[in-house]
Design a protein around this motif. Structure first.
Motif, PDB file in Angstrom:
ATOM      1  N   TYR A 114       7.594   2.029   8.851  1.00 40.53           N
ATOM      2  CA  TYR A 114       7.426   3.208   9.699  1.00 40.53           C
ATOM      3  C   TYR A 114       7.946   4.471   9.012  1.00 40.53           C
ATOM      4  CZ  TYR A 114       6.089   0.013  13.375  1.00 40.53           C
ATOM      5  OH  TYR A 114       5.435  -0.941  14.108  1.00 40.53           O
ATOM      6  N   GLY A 115       8.933   4.331   8.162  1.00 43.83           N
ATOM      7  CA  GLY A 115       9.397   5.491   7.401  1.00 43.83           C
ATOM      8  C   GLY A 115       8.305   6.028   6.499  1.00 43.83           C
ATOM      9  N   LEU A 116       7.567   5.119   5.842  1.00 42.65           N
ATOM     10  CA  LEU A 116       6.456   5.540   4.991  1.00 42.65           C
ATOM     11  C   LEU A 116       5.344   6.179   5.827  1.00 42.65           C
ATOM     12  CD1 LEU A 116       4.843   5.696   2.389  1.00 42.65           C
ATOM     13  CD2 LEU A 116       4.216   3.285   2.698  1.00 42.65           C
ATOM     14  N   LEU A 117       5.009   5.564   6.952  1.00 44.64           N
ATOM     15  CA  LEU A 117       3.952   6.124   7.800  1.00 44.64           C
ATOM     16  C   LEU A 117       4.346   7.498   8.335  1.00 44.64           C
ATOM     17  CD1 LEU A 117       2.950   2.904   9.776  1.00 44.64           C
ATOM     18  CD2 LEU A 117       1.628   4.049   7.976  1.00 44.64           C
ATOM     19  N   ASN A 118       5.607   7.656   8.748  1.00 42.94           N
ATOM     20  CA  ASN A 118       6.073   8.967   9.211  1.00 42.94           C
ATOM     21  C   ASN A 118       5.982   9.999   8.098  1.00 42.94           C
ATOM     22  OD1 ASN A 118       6.655   8.231  11.831  1.00 42.94           O
ATOM     23  ND2 ASN A 118       8.784   7.757  11.425  1.00 42.94           N
ATOM     24  N   GLY A 119       6.337   9.581   6.883  1.00 41.70           N
ATOM     25  CA  GLY A 119       6.263  10.503   5.748  1.00 41.70           C
ATOM     26  C   GLY A 119       4.843  10.962   5.483  1.00 41.70           C
ATOM     27  N   ILE A 120       3.889  10.018   5.557  1.00 43.44           N
ATOM     28  CA  ILE A 120       2.489  10.369   5.347  1.00 43.44           C
ATOM     29  C   ILE A 120       2.012  11.336   6.429  1.00 43.44           C
ATOM     30  CG2 ILE A 120       0.135   9.464   5.369  1.00 43.44           C
ATOM     31  CD1 ILE A 120       1.229   6.936   4.029  1.00 43.44           C
ATOM     32  N   LYS A 121       2.398  11.075   7.686  1.00 39.17           N
ATOM     33  CA  LYS A 121       1.974  11.932   8.791  1.00 39.17           C
ATOM     34  C   LYS A 121       2.444  13.370   8.600  1.00 39.17           C
ATOM     35  CE  LYS A 121       1.863   8.307  12.324  1.00 39.17           C
ATOM     36  NZ  LYS A 121       2.518   7.787  13.550  1.00 39.17           N
ATOM     37  N   VAL A 122       3.630  13.532   8.016  1.00 42.39           N
ATOM     38  CA  VAL A 122       4.181  14.877   7.842  1.00 42.39           C
ATOM     39  C   VAL A 122       3.629  15.551   6.596  1.00 42.39           C
ATOM     40  CG1 VAL A 122       6.285  16.181   7.350  1.00 42.39           C
ATOM     41  CG2 VAL A 122       6.293  14.406   9.115  1.00 42.39           C
ATOM     42  N   PHE A 123       3.616  14.844   5.477  1.00 36.22           N
ATOM     43  CA  PHE A 123       3.339  15.500   4.204  1.00 36.22           C
ATOM     44  C   PHE A 123       1.862  15.543   3.836  1.00 36.22           C
ATOM     45  CE2 PHE A 123       7.836  14.461   3.609  1.00 36.22           C
ATOM     46  CZ  PHE A 123       8.301  15.696   3.211  1.00 36.22           C
ATOM     47  N   LEU A 124       1.065  14.565   4.277  1.00 38.05           N
ATOM     48  CA  LEU A 124      -0.341  14.576   3.892  1.00 38.05           C
ATOM     49  C   LEU A 124      -1.081  15.810   4.416  1.00 38.05           C
ATOM     50  CD1 LEU A 124      -2.662  13.284   2.425  1.00 38.05           C
ATOM     51  CD2 LEU A 124      -3.076  11.836   4.432  1.00 38.05           C
TER      52      LEU A 124
ATOM     53  N   GLU B 105      -2.827   1.719  -0.773  1.00 34.61           N
ATOM     54  CA  GLU B 105      -4.179   1.416  -1.247  1.00 34.61           C
ATOM     55  C   GLU B 105      -5.218   1.951  -0.256  1.00 34.61           C
ATOM     56  OE1 GLU B 105      -3.570  -2.725  -3.806  1.00 34.61           O
ATOM     57  OE2 GLU B 105      -3.728  -2.808  -1.615  1.00 34.61           O
ATOM     58  N   CYS B 106      -4.951   1.749   1.038  1.00 34.21           N
ATOM     59  CA  CYS B 106      -5.864   2.273   2.059  1.00 34.21           C
ATOM     60  C   CYS B 106      -5.897   3.799   2.029  1.00 34.21           C
ATOM     61  CB  CYS B 106      -5.436   1.787   3.445  1.00 34.21           C
ATOM     62  SG  CYS B 106      -5.647   0.009   3.707  1.00 34.21           S
ATOM     63  N   GLN B 107      -4.713   4.413   1.844  1.00 37.50           N
ATOM     64  CA  GLN B 107      -4.660   5.866   1.793  1.00 37.50           C
ATOM     65  C   GLN B 107      -5.436   6.392   0.593  1.00 37.50           C
ATOM     66  OE1 GLN B 107      -2.596   8.196   4.186  1.00 37.50           O
ATOM     67  NE2 GLN B 107      -4.608   8.781   3.428  1.00 37.50           N
ATOM     68  N   TYR B 108      -5.325   5.709  -0.524  1.00 34.44           N
ATOM     69  CA  TYR B 108      -6.074   6.078  -1.724  1.00 34.44           C
ATOM     70  C   TYR B 108      -7.574   6.038  -1.446  1.00 34.44           C
ATOM     71  CZ  TYR B 108      -8.166   5.654  -6.383  1.00 34.44           C
ATOM     72  OH  TYR B 108      -8.950   5.829  -7.493  1.00 34.44           O
ATOM     73  N   GLY B 109      -8.041   4.923  -0.855  1.00 34.04           N
ATOM     74  CA  GLY B 109      -9.462   4.781  -0.597  1.00 34.04           C
ATOM     75  C   GLY B 109      -9.984   5.808   0.390  1.00 34.04           C
ATOM     76  N   GLN B 110      -9.206   6.107   1.425  1.00 35.40           N
ATOM     77  CA  GLN B 110      -9.635   7.082   2.427  1.00 35.40           C
ATOM     78  C   GLN B 110      -9.744   8.480   1.842  1.00 35.40           C
ATOM     79  OE1 GLN B 110      -6.659   6.391   5.397  1.00 35.40           O
ATOM     80  NE2 GLN B 110      -7.598   4.483   6.110  1.00 35.40           N
ATOM     81  N   LEU B 111      -8.770   8.858   1.025  1.00 28.11           N
ATOM     82  CA  LEU B 111      -8.819  10.184   0.408  1.00 28.11           C
ATOM     83  C   LEU B 111      -9.937  10.266  -0.628  1.00 28.11           C
ATOM     84  CD1 LEU B 111      -4.997  10.913   0.054  1.00 28.11           C
ATOM     85  CD2 LEU B 111      -6.610  12.132   1.514  1.00 28.11           C
ATOM     86  N   ARG B 112     -10.132   9.180  -1.366  1.00 30.29           N
ATOM     87  CA  ARG B 112     -11.243   9.152  -2.336  1.00 30.29           C
ATOM     88  C   ARG B 112     -12.570   9.350  -1.636  1.00 30.29           C
ATOM     89  NH1 ARG B 112     -12.594   3.370  -4.034  1.00 30.29           N
ATOM     90  NH2 ARG B 112     -13.385   3.575  -1.885  1.00 30.29           N
ATOM     91  N   ASP B 113     -12.793   8.617  -0.534  1.00 27.76           N
ATOM     92  CA  ASP B 113     -14.058   8.710   0.181  1.00 27.76           C
ATOM     93  C   ASP B 113     -14.254  10.089   0.807  1.00 27.76           C
ATOM     94  OD1 ASP B 113     -14.382   6.104  -0.530  1.00 27.76           O
ATOM     95  OD2 ASP B 113     -14.115   5.265   1.479  1.00 27.76           O
TER      96      ASP B 113
END
Length: 244
Positions: A83-93, A136-144
């Motif tokens: 959840y720390g990683l997911l929270n970080g993505i939600k804020v910084f992405l 890996e999922c984040q990579y694929g989503q941003l690539r697409d």
């Protein structure tokens, strides 16, 4: 990174209370933010003033203690590492997506859940494998989506920290010569950023060039575990050979 006028944003939790605090390299006129890792809770407030690319580096502090799978609680390890990683993505992405210069979104995982499986530390290994899947999922989503945001997975060797540098039991197991200094591995991270690599981990060449050959055996061992796991999956063999 500061020399390149980049913003560095780091996040971690205190061991007591789980309160988010921030630190980092802060060039003039730029602000460093903090992000907490508390379960599903909201991220800490972040004051961000953009100037140059934003580099997001997540620091995992979950426990690597031995656990039985059936006794795994919803502990701070899961709260911090998942959840720390997911929270970080939600804020910084969104920050990276809305700024003109893009940047890099990095997460720090561990060989425990990536290079084979450290089954003695089931809870920790499970969260580290989950981190890889998330990125890996984040990579694929941003690539697409046609985004130029760089997504990377940082896989450090045994680096001298408050864990590896001060714990005599760990030093006794691996030997002082196997521990890499933070400044040495930082060179690997910077090279990974410049190369826009997904896998930011020490290669055998980097081990010799940057560490004087220290950790070269560990690089080979990790590569063998990855290959052994792939072979076991393809040939439908049990996981004995890549469990450690």
């Amino acid at each position: 990174m500061a020399d390149n006028e980049d913003t560095v944003q780091l996040g971690h939790r205190r061991r007591t209370g789980g309160r988010a605090i921030g630190s980092g390299v802060q060039p003039a006129g730029q602000t460093v933010g903090a992000i907490g890792g508390d379960r599903r809770g909201p991220a800490a407030d972040i004051d961000v003033e953009q100037a140059g690319s934003t580099w997001r580096i997540s620091r995992s502090t979950g426990s690597a203690e031995s656990t039985w799978c059936f006794s795994m609680p919803a502990s701070s390890t899961i709260g911090t590492n998942v959840y720390g990683l997911l929270n970080g993505i939600k804020v910084f992405l969104p920050i990276l997506m809305n700024q003109a210069e893009g940047g890099s979104l990095l997460a720090t995982s561990s060989a425990a859940g990536v290079h084979g499986t450290s089954y003695h530390t089931a809870e920790y290994a499970a969260t580290k494998n989950a981190q890889l899947t998330i990125m890996e999922c984040q990579y694929g989503q941003l690539r697409d989506a046609g985004s130029d945001i760089h997504v990377g997975m940082v896989l450090p060797p045994l680096v001298r920290t408050n864990l590896a540098g001060d714990d005599p039991s760990i030093l006794a197991q691996v030997g002082p010569a196997s521990i890499v200094e933070p400044a040495e591995f930082a060179e690997v991270v910077v090279e990974g950023l410049l190369d826009r690599s997904f896998w930011i981990e020490t290669t055998e060449e980097q081990s010799h060039r940057l560490y004087g050959g220290r950790s070269a055996d560990n690089v080979k061992r990790n590569a063998k575990r990855v290959q052994t796991k792939a072979d076991a999956m393809i040939n439908h063999e049990p996981p004995d050979q890549y469990l450690w």
